[in-house]
Design a protein around this motif. Structure first.
Motif, PDB file in Angstrom:
ATOM      1  N   TYR A   4      -5.946  44.115  -8.770  1.00 13.09           N
ATOM      2  CA  TYR A   4      -6.048  43.670 -10.159  1.00 13.09           C
ATOM      3  C   TYR A   4      -4.664  43.681 -10.779  1.00 13.09           C
ATOM      4  CZ  TYR A   4     -11.025  44.408  -9.598  1.00 13.09           C
ATOM      5  OH  TYR A   4     -12.311  44.343  -9.158  1.00 13.09           O
ATOM      6  N   ASN A  32      -3.000  48.709 -14.340  1.00 13.25           N
ATOM      7  CA  ASN A  32      -3.554  48.679 -12.989  1.00 13.25           C
ATOM      8  C   ASN A  32      -3.009  49.796 -12.116  1.00 13.25           C
ATOM      9  OD1 ASN A  32      -0.988  47.689 -12.784  1.00 13.25           O
ATOM     10  ND2 ASN A  32      -1.496  45.904 -11.571  1.00 13.25           N
ATOM     11  N   SER A  34      -3.561  53.220 -11.005  1.00 12.09           N
ATOM     12  CA  SER A  34      -4.640  54.202 -11.022  1.00 12.09           C
ATOM     13  C   SER A  34      -4.087  55.620 -10.995  1.00 12.09           C
ATOM     14  CB  SER A  34      -5.537  53.976  -9.815  1.00 12.09           C
ATOM     15  OG  SER A  34      -6.644  54.816  -9.851  1.00 12.09           O
ATOM     16  N   THR A  55     -13.063  50.872 -10.334  1.00 13.79           N
ATOM     17  CA  THR A  55     -12.887  49.480  -9.900  1.00 13.79           C
ATOM     18  C   THR A  55     -14.171  48.888  -9.324  1.00 13.79           C
ATOM     19  OG1 THR A  55     -12.028  50.237  -7.771  1.00 13.79           O
ATOM     20  CG2 THR A  55     -10.420  49.685  -9.480  1.00 13.79           C
TER      21      THR A  55
END
Length: 68
Positions: A4, A32, A34, A55
């Motif tokens: 993403y 994006n 994480s 996700t």
């Protein structure tokens, strides 16, 4: 984990039906990167709410830019 990018349009599918008025909604990816050992992205949705979500709750929407 899917790839993403910031600015991607995604469909959020909430398996627990906690999303207001629907089980599906649209959002924009705003982060994006994480957190360690978490498969999450940060999205902007519902008129200003920013949330980290798993996700596996999102599906990228492919936009066809070709002209007809």
């Amino acid at each position: 984990m899917a790839d993403y990018k910031i600015g991607d349009l995604v469909e959020v599918i909430d398996p627990f039906n906690t999303i207001i008025d629907s089980k599906k909604t649209l959002a924009i990816v705003i982060d994006n990167i994480s957190r360690p050992s978490k498969n999450t992205i940060k999205i902007f949705w519902h008129g200003g709410t920013k949330s980290w979500i798993p996700t596996h709750w999102v599906r990228k929407i492919e936009i066809d830019d070709s002209e007809e």
